[in-house]
Design a protein around this motif. Structure first.
Motif, PDB file in Angstrom:
ATOM      1  N   GLN A 120      -8.964   2.313   2.720  1.00  0.00           N
ATOM      2  CA  GLN A 120      -8.399   1.673   1.529  1.00  0.00           C
ATOM      3  C   GLN A 120      -7.783   0.319   1.876  1.00  0.00           C
ATOM      4  O   GLN A 120      -7.891  -0.641   1.119  1.00  0.00           O
ATOM      5  N   ILE A 121      -7.124   0.266   3.017  1.00  0.00           N
ATOM      6  CA  ILE A 121      -6.500  -0.989   3.437  1.00  0.00           C
ATOM      7  C   ILE A 121      -7.578  -2.044   3.685  1.00  0.00           C
ATOM      8  O   ILE A 121      -7.470  -3.184   3.210  1.00  0.00           O
ATOM      9  N   GLU A 122      -8.629  -1.640   4.349  1.00  0.00           N
ATOM     10  CA  GLU A 122      -9.720  -2.587   4.595  1.00  0.00           C
ATOM     11  C   GLU A 122     -10.391  -3.013   3.296  1.00  0.00           C
ATOM     12  O   GLU A 122     -10.739  -4.177   3.113  1.00  0.00           O
TER      13      GLU A 122
ATOM     14  N   GLN B 109       4.849   1.855   5.877  1.00  0.00           N
ATOM     15  CA  GLN B 109       3.870   1.424   4.901  1.00  0.00           C
ATOM     16  C   GLN B 109       3.188   0.163   5.390  1.00  0.00           C
ATOM     17  O   GLN B 109       3.773  -0.612   6.150  1.00  0.00           O
ATOM     18  N   THR B 110       1.995  -0.069   4.907  1.00  0.00           N
ATOM     19  CA  THR B 110       1.307  -1.323   5.198  1.00  0.00           C
ATOM     20  C   THR B 110       1.431  -2.235   3.980  1.00  0.00           C
ATOM     21  O   THR B 110       1.318  -1.768   2.841  1.00  0.00           O
TER      22      THR B 110
ATOM     23  N   MET C  83       0.851  -1.193   0.000  1.00  0.00           N
ATOM     24  CA  MET C  83       0.000   0.000   0.000  1.00  0.00           C
ATOM     25  C   MET C  83       0.893   1.252   0.000  1.00  0.00           C
ATOM     26  O   MET C  83       2.018   1.231   0.496  1.00  0.00           O
TER      27      MET C  83
ATOM     28  N   HIS D 175       1.418  -4.144   9.319  1.00  0.00           N
ATOM     29  CA  HIS D 175       1.647  -2.705   9.419  1.00  0.00           C
ATOM     30  C   HIS D 175       3.120  -2.447   9.675  1.00  0.00           C
ATOM     31  O   HIS D 175       3.633  -2.768  10.742  1.00  0.00           O
TER      32      HIS D 175
ATOM     33  N   VAL E  24      -2.673  -8.678   6.971  1.00  0.00           N
ATOM     34  CA  VAL E  24      -2.237  -7.279   6.947  1.00  0.00           C
ATOM     35  C   VAL E  24      -1.028  -7.099   7.866  1.00  0.00           C
ATOM     36  O   VAL E  24      -1.039  -7.551   9.011  1.00  0.00           O
TER      37      VAL E  24
ATOM     38  N   ILE F   8       0.025  -6.099   2.492  1.00  0.00           N
ATOM     39  CA  ILE F   8      -0.961  -7.149   2.742  1.00  0.00           C
ATOM     40  C   ILE F   8      -0.514  -8.393   1.988  1.00  0.00           C
ATOM     41  O   ILE F   8      -0.361  -8.359   0.761  1.00  0.00           O
TER      42      ILE F   8
END
Lengths: 337, 337, 337, 337
Positions: B13-15, B36-37, B5, B32, B30, B39
């Motif tokens: 947005q992540i969800e 940045q994250t 991401m 973190h 996910v 996935i």
């Protein structure tokens, strides 16, 4: 042809080459330079000569002089070619917009997006029914069903259908539904296909191979033209280089170069040429500024759920802005959209 | 798949991406990070996933983890493939020599050179009956007559015939005469052709496209394997780069790389790979030292009068030396010729 | 030079060019072909002529005939150059092994690995004291302290020291400690540096730029030779292409090509050329088979903890096997290790 | 960092890697997928980590996540940089024109062309006093005398002087005369030079190396920025590819890409980017349409007698038209010239 002899070539070798040139139906003219001898081989510079001359004893290299393409050359035909089918006119003062999804996914999808695109200024509808895919496990397209969906979209909108044909034996079927036969980059040197498209007489959109030189590109066009089909559009869609921030490298200098060397109209594909949706609009504007006659663009209602090429597809909203931007740039170079 | 991401991606947005991943039948995990994250999308990494994930909102890039080829992979099949037809055996301890002219020019020519090559150690005879040519004005081969000439040469010498097939509809005809169907570099991504060759069940010699990545090369092999034809040879024949002192750049590191990643045997073509006859023998030796299973070489009695590719053809005398040199190098890497 | 006029060039333009050629001190010879006129410009083909001729009115292109390098050319000096310092001899029947870590990390490390390498057959020790790094945040080397550590390793083992110099003003300092000055790929066209190395008189190992043509490579060598320093080794270390499974593409055909065009010895770097430790040994063998005079290899006791280039470093155990393999291949091409 | 383990990696290898990651100051997070295990290494993604992780046992590959440049990134500095010196302003609404001959040939020449260019709209004057040349036998520039000629041209016209500096030790001298220090493509990774230019505090025009990735380009800028000099302009001048109809391939997609990833202004050089005078104007227009902040152009009163780069130089008359065309295109993208 100019045959450059090695610095230590013997007189016997030079004489032998001169005779060999004569045997090939050309007139040799020997020029003794300070360090090296070169032999000009005068006459029709037909294919195969280079290969016949290169292996000679004492030859360092052979330099061809004339471009090997003829019918595609602006030297033989000064008047620029305009390819026209339905409302799609490529060449001339107006820049054409060919747009649509990467793949035809359903009749509903293609008819819906076609209506939107028509309203936004497109005159051609692109959409893949036969999809060349790197992997055998990827979606390969709806094939003839996809062609029927495209025809339905045309019936609703009047847009000219531009779709890829992948094999010579499919040409009659695809030609039945399509207005323009697209030859993909991977097939640029599929000569049976080029000839079959040439024989069909249908307008052809020929994509440049991802590692083809411009000369090879024009020679591929020559295969179609040589079958008596003059309706060829040249499409720059990016080349393969070491660059890794874009999917391909889009070399826009080919646009003015082709405009000088050939009379055929030039189309630019900024979707494949960049592979990133955010770069499509700036490169579309740049293509128009460089002299492109048409753009071909991947547009999808919902790129995230596209069956292929989502990352490089723009939305109808972005397409609408892009058309407006290109209209302004076109006006700045005395053309219109 | 690893979905990276953007640094400024929102939690929404992540969800959304995590749900999208679930919707694709994968399990999102996910992570973190400090900046940045990312996935991880766990599950079968099938084709099309990359394209489905890339256009998501807030996505910076998607990193595939698994190689997309399966049947060509040495992970799935540990035992190395040996392709064998008549006396031509590719794979295993002995390095095979496939040699012959670029084009079949006449029955007399091909029978004569075949006898010479057999005596010098070749077990395969190459020769083009269908010739893909950059220009429509070049010699395109003797077609079916050429195939008959090759068959006559086989009748005289027992050499296995390796010859190119250029279109799906020619496969049955070429398969009738040939022992190995060659797919040329320009057709590496002609998928109809790959499938037709796959269906034929005949041994296939697949040349790498001049701008194909190794992954694309293996995926092209996958098209043949996927049709139930396990007899595929991978042929490195040079790639297109900026280098201009050779016709192509021959990247021999693909040999050990393919040997590691795939169980398929690897053939090297130093004739096309260099385009210069003087460079053929050194590169043949290097290919053997790097681990090639076979060489394919252009040999012509009279390169100066060859109908194609004279500049890169070696003479039988040079071929004889080359075989002897390769025999010594092969012994140095515990193999034979 | 051969000046090719455009097909529609006027007689006035042709005459103008002939005069322009005369004005440049050359003799024009006009050849009227069927379609185009070409003008041979006879005389010394000095630098700058191409640029003076190309912009002329009516000129299509200018074809140079002679190679622009002189002192590096095998035409001017037939005898092959052997570069020799201490026990390191590059050129001639024996293939030299130059090995060591990417960076000099500590005196203990470099002395220890040097002893190991000497025992395994190396005659040169490589190791970076000044490190050119893509990022300003990477380890840049121990600089003069690193040079002292290298000197200590030489004192213990007698190995000749090969180390990079990155700036003209460092040449005297590096030359004080090193036996061979290495010019890195990124600096191949750093002309001040080339001249400073030329002036030093020290043996130079010149690495090919990652996108340099062979002609540019030889012209870079020419800068050193032109300062009166004949001790130049040409090092092929891989070029940048679209290939992504290796760090660079290692084009071994440059080895026989350089052996033909130049008298300078040729070194191959399979560590940078592949970027993957598993590919180093096969490519080392291939380089020897292709005619290399020396290999330069990254060897590290503990690649996982190397301060740079761990992924392409081999262990002393692998180096030992590699030397043995190369010894056998060398024997197969009538040389030794 | 994401460490992808091989499918057959053992639990011991996975645990070893997790410990190695911890030892590097990062937090490992192990993710067991269906076919492969991946380990996310969370924390500051500093340089050198990739190299420390790659050689681990059982590791297939390591995927970096964060961009390695910091100061050049638009993530750290949202506000766009404007570089300004005298009347030359690069960045912002107005597109700057930097023009002039390849080489400074004489004071008369440079003053004369400067006056012409000023009148036609240029605000920067380019001209080489130190010339990096492929061959040691080519004209290398007038050096300090050339700088004085440039200063004289500035005194007459007020144009800001943009000129190349080739070696760290020349920086003080060149900085005394020049307004902008140009770093040439061949020196993009000459780190001593980058640092010296950084230390000078002078505005820098950094040309992209002909085979540099965009990431390497931004890291080169990082070297200058890291010395506390914020005045960096990024100049796209074409990359080396297989294309042979232009001198280099000009990839304009770098313009919008750099505009997104970095806050630094972007300059385009269509003269070197194409190498052909006829292609300069169309590519200049395209660069403006793509979002360039400035153009740098070779203009010469008499290209046929230029001391270098005549073939790609345009005349003042062509420059005048080009400026007018760019003015119209600039207006179409809501900017001005």
């Amino acid at each position: 042809m100019i045959v450059v002899m090695k610095p230590d070539a013997t007189m016997t070798q030079i004489e032998h080459m001169a005779e060999h040139i004569t045997g090939l139906g050309l007139t040799p003219q020997v020029i003794h330079g300070k360090h090296q001898t070169v032999i000009a081989a005068l006459g029709e510079e037909r294919q195969g000569l280079l290969e016949a001359l290169e292996p000679g004893e004492g030859v360092e290299k052979v330099l061809p002089i004339m471009a090997p393409y003829k019918r595609a050359s602006s030297e033989l035909k000064k008047e620029r070619t305009v390819v026209s089918t339905r409302d799609l006119v490529v060449g001339g003062g107006r820049i054409a917009m060919i747009a649509g999804p990467c793949s035809v996914e359903s009749e509903e999808q293609i008819v819906s997006i076609a209506k939107t695109l028509r309203a936004l200024g497109a005159t051609g509808l692109r959409g893949g029914a036969f999809k060349p895919r790197t992997s055998p496990y990827s979606f390969q397209g709806h094939k003839e069903d996809g062609l029927k969906m495209l025809a339905a979209a045309r019936a609703e909108t009047g847009l000219a259908i531009v779709t890829e044909v992948m094999a010579p034996e499919h040409v009659p079927m695809v030609a039945e539904y399509a207005d323009v036969l697209q030859i993909g980059a991977r097939n640029m040197q599929n000569y049976q296909l080029l000839q079959a498209v040439g024989d069909s007489g249908k307008p052809a959109l020929l994509k440049r191979g991802m590692s083809a030189t411009v000369e090879e590109f024009l020679l591929a066009a020559e295969y179609i033209l040589d079958r008596g089909n003059p309706n060829v559009m040249l499409c720059e869609r990016g080349i393969r280089t070491f660059e890794d921030h874009t999917r391909f490298t889009l070399p826009l200098a080919t646009v003015p170069y082709l405009n000088e060397k050939s009379h055929l109209p030039v189309v630019v594909d900024p979707s494949h040429g960049t592979g990133k949706s955010r770069l499509v609009a700036p490169m579309a504007r740049a293509a128009v500024a460089a002299g492109a006659d048409a753009l071909i663009l991947e547009v999808h209602d919902d790129p995230e759920h596209a069956m292929s090429d989502g990352a490089q597809s723009i939305t109808p909203a972005t397409f609408s802005q892009l058309v407006e931007q290109c209209r302004r740039v076109a006006a700045a170079v005395d053309r219109s959209v």
